[in-house]
Design a protein around this motif. Structure first.
Motif, mmCIF file in Angstrom:
data_model
loop_
_atom_site.group_PDB
_atom_site.id
_atom_site.type_symbol
_atom_site.label_atom_id
_atom_site.label_comp_id
_atom_site.label_asym_id
_atom_site.label_seq_id
_atom_site.Cartn_x
_atom_site.Cartn_y
_atom_site.Cartn_z
ATOM 1 N N ALA A 108 0.852 -1.274 0.010
ATOM 2 C CA ALA A 108 0.175 -0.039 0.189
ATOM 3 C C ALA A 108 0.823 1.144 -0.064
ATOM 4 N N ALA A 109 1.768 1.264 0.777
ATOM 5 C CA ALA A 109 2.738 2.529 0.794
ATOM 6 C C ALA A 109 3.600 2.605 -0.407
ATOM 7 N N ALA A 110 4.005 1.615 -1.103
ATOM 8 C CA ALA A 110 4.727 1.718 -2.117
ATOM 9 C C ALA A 110 3.800 2.168 -3.588
ATOM 10 N N HIS A 111 2.545 1.964 -3.123
ATOM 11 C CA HIS A 111 1.744 2.457 -4.525
ATOM 12 C C HIS A 111 0.604 3.752 -3.983
ATOM 13 N N ASP A 112 1.348 4.522 -3.043
ATOM 14 C CA ASP A 112 0.799 5.909 -2.501
ATOM 15 C C ASP A 112 -0.513 5.685 -1.914
ATOM 16 N N VAL A 113 -0.925 4.738 -1.091
ATOM 17 C CA VAL A 113 -2.342 4.490 -0.721
ATOM 18 C C VAL A 113 -2.340 5.287 0.643
ATOM 19 N N THR A 114 -3.543 6.028 0.703
ATOM 20 C CA THR A 114 -3.459 6.837 2.099
ATOM 21 C C THR A 114 -4.708 6.142 2.729
ATOM 22 N N GLU A 115 -5.555 5.268 2.339
ATOM 23 C CA GLU A 115 -6.738 4.711 2.875
ATOM 24 C C GLU A 115 -6.619 3.220 2.494
ATOM 25 N N LEU A 116 -6.870 2.490 3.305
ATOM 26 C CA LEU A 116 -6.911 0.970 3.005
ATOM 27 C C LEU A 116 -7.899 0.310 3.699
ATOM 28 N N ALA A 117 -8.770 -0.612 3.134
ATOM 29 C CA ALA A 117 -9.851 -1.365 3.665
ATOM 30 C C ALA A 117 -9.132 -2.762 3.698
ATOM 31 N N CYS A 118 -9.390 -3.323 5.061
ATOM 32 C CA CYS A 118 -8.740 -4.596 5.311
ATOM 33 C C CYS A 118 -10.056 -5.423 5.943
#
Length: 173
Positions: A108-118
């Protein structure tokens, strides 16, 4: 700073965010539970993208690791396919589960994700007991700064899973 963590009951395929974590299997070809629901909601392009992920020894994503594809029909940019352990078959189910979440967060961090749903990885067909799975998930997310990942939303499908995560909510800061 570790990301903020929220717990919500719902259907992860209906969430709007940068990336959705899929409770995948090592072949990444869809399946039941969360995996099947995400594949159905994303459309056939997701399966085609998964098939393009290179196989090593017949698998695309080993236990404890994650891979990323576009999200296609979902209201997200990415699907991060994380493979948690099969509880009864893993030599180190707790370590493998923590590594699956960490791998998803690193991608997620490597793809510039700021909001992640798990979702709650490994707690369905893979048989991981809910309480330790919830504790590991929350501790892993809260354990460190994951770069640009500012918010992790645990989107939990059943009241039972939601209750397990709520017991350990204080671990998320």
């Amino acid at each position: 700073m570790a990301p903020s963590i929220t717990l919500e009951r719902g259907d992860i395929t209906r969430v709007s965010c940068d990336a959705i974590v899929n409770a995948a299997n090592p072949k990444m070809l869809g399946g039941g539970g969360v995996d099947g629901a995400i594949h159905r909601a994303a459309g056939p392009e997701l399966l085609a993208a998964c098939r393009r992920v290179p196989k090593v020894n017949g698998i695309r994503c080993p236990f404890g690791e994650a891979r990323i594809t576009p999200a296609f029909g979902l209201d997200a940019r990415w699907v991060i396919h994380a493979v948690g352990p099969i509880y009864a078959r893993s030599e180190d189910p707790k370590g493998v589960l923590a590594r699956a979440y960490a791998s998803a967060l690193e991608l997620a961090a490597a793809h510039d994700v700021t909001e992640l749903a798990c979702p709650a990885l490994s707690t369905g067909a893979y048989g991981f007991p809910l309480d330790p799975a919830a504790r590991i998930a929350l501790e892993t997310v809260a354990s460190r700064d994951w770069g640009c990942v500012a918010r992790v939303r645990f989107v939990l499908f059943t009241a039972e899973v939601m209750a397990a995560f709520a017991k350990f909510r204080d671990l998320s800061g």
